[in-house]
Write an enzyme that holds these catalytic residues in place. Structure first.
Site, PDB file in Angstrom:
ATOM      1  CE  LYS A  53      -3.981  -2.322   1.948  1.00 52.00           C
ATOM      2  NZ  LYS A  53      -4.523  -2.968   3.284  1.00 52.00           N
ATOM      3  CD  GLN A  97      -3.707  -4.737   6.226  1.00 53.70           C
ATOM      4  OE1 GLN A  97      -3.816  -3.701   5.480  1.00 53.70           O
ATOM      5  NE2 GLN A  97      -4.288  -6.001   5.444  1.00 53.70           N
ATOM      6  CG  ASP A 120     -10.369  -0.618   4.372  1.00 50.32           C
ATOM      7  OD1 ASP A 120      -9.861  -1.056   3.272  1.00 50.32           O
ATOM      8  OD2 ASP A 120      -9.626  -0.772   5.396  1.00 50.32           O
TER       9      ASP A 120
HETATM   10  N1  GUN Z   1      -7.064  -7.389   5.377  1.00 49.73           N
HETATM   11  C1  GUN Z   1      -7.204  -8.162   4.075  1.00 49.73           C
HETATM   12  N2  GUN Z   1      -8.006  -7.162   3.345  1.00 49.73           N
HETATM   13  C2  GUN Z   1      -8.077  -6.082   3.782  1.00 49.73           C
HETATM   14  C3  GUN Z   1      -8.626  -4.717   3.142  1.00 49.73           C
HETATM   15  O1  GUN Z   1      -9.004  -4.674   2.082  1.00 49.73           O
HETATM   16  N3  GUN Z   1      -8.263  -3.884   4.192  1.00 49.73           N
HETATM   17  C4  GUN Z   1      -8.156  -4.011   5.410  1.00 49.73           C
HETATM   18  N4  GUN Z   1      -8.218  -2.885   6.152  1.00 49.73           N
HETATM   19  N5  GUN Z   1      -7.667  -5.022   6.026  1.00 49.73           N
HETATM   20  C5  GUN Z   1      -7.509  -6.060   5.022  1.00 49.73           C
END
Ligand code: GUN
Length: 286
Positions: A53, A97, A120
């Site tokens: 990211k 996350q 998200d």
């Molecule tokens: N863990 C796995 N996929 C995601 C996601 O798209 N966003 C977040 N915040 N955590 C994740």
């Protein structure tokens, strides 16, 4: 033989567009989109996602801040950080996350993120908006899947679509996006009886159940479109999806590989949401 849908190439194409849009936005407003990513604990896979990211942000011209917090971080400490990020003018998107360590209440943490910065689209306000078809923020993984349909000219209207998996992150919002795109959607899950009878009728199948190589060729019809959201390690430790690619590739019309399919698209949609958040901030500020 099927067409293998190239998530890396599609993600690169869309990121180029986001990069250009970001440069234009910065020129016009003087605002650089900023994303804060918070990781609590030592989960190895999460660390890789967070790094990716950060890299993606640099690529499209965003500012990014990574918060790598210790496993033993308390709820108060985490909520206090989110509160500070909510208040900042230079941070437009906040992502915590998932999964969080067990002692932290994930729902409470998501609720504490300002809906305007919830890139998200996990906050109940944004989940509700998606349900009624108002996409302030796109649910990242499902939105990435919809981009494949657009790119490869796959019309979902009137199609029988099966989503296997009912998570809040993928299954449920995926079903909703396809419903909005006029598909006839069936959601299957771990308690579904005779799953193969249902998948065999499907024109389009989205697999998001987290079971390595689960979908076999005898579970799909000739010419089905197969999307694999799974990310599993098989017995040899190799990254593999929920679809038995070798088998299904011979029977499907279109199929996504793992890796190089849905994965790169998810982060790309996160970048798109972060730019949207910065644009919305700029509009609000006037
Ligand atoms: N863990 C796995 N996929 C995601 C996601 O798209 N966003 C977040 N915040 N955590 C994740």
């Amino acid at each position: 033989m099927s067409v293998i849908m190239d998530g890396k190439a599609l993600a690169a194409k869309i990121r180029e567009q986001i990069k250009n849009d970001t440069a234009a936005f910065v020129r016009k407003t003087g605002i650089t989109p900023g994303l804060a990513v918070v990781l609590v604990g030592d989960d190895a896979a999460s660390k890789i996602y967070v790094k990716n990211k950060e890299k993606a942000c640099a690529e499209v011209g965003f500012k990014s801040e990574m918060y790598l917090l210790e496993e033993k971080t308390t709820e108060e400490e985490l909520l206090s950080l989110i509160h500070k990020l909510n208040e900042r003018d230079d941070i437009h998107g906040i992502l915590v996350q998932s999964p969080l360590p067990k002692h932290l209440d994930e729902a409470l943490v998501i609720d504490s993120i300002s809906p305007d910065k919830d890139v998200d689209a996990f906050h109940p306000v944004n989940v509700g908006k998606i349900m009624i078809g108002d996409y302030s923020f796109l649910p990242c993984t499902p939105a990435g899947v919809m981009e494949f349909f657009k790119e490869y000219g796959i019309d979902t209207t009137g199609k029988r679509c099966v989503v296997a998996g009912r998570s809040n992150i993928v299954g449920k919002p995926m079903a909703m996006l396809m419903l909005h795109a006029n598909a006839t959607v069936t959601i299957c899950h771990s308690k579904t009886k005779d799953l193969a009878d249902i998948t065999r009728q499907a024109d389009i199948i989205v697999m998001a159940i987290g079971k390595a190589d689960f979908l076999k060729a005898d579970m799909i019809k000739d010419g089905a479109v197969i999307i694999d959201v799974g990310m599993n390690r098989n017995a040899e430790g190799k990254l593999t999806g929920d679809v038995d690619f070798k088998e299904c590739e011979k029977k499907a019309s279109y199929i996504t590989p793992v890796p190089g399919g849905v994965g790169p698209m998810t982060i790309t949609m996160l970048m798109k949401n972060t730019l949207t958040a910065a644009e919305n901030y700029s509009k609000k500020k006037g």
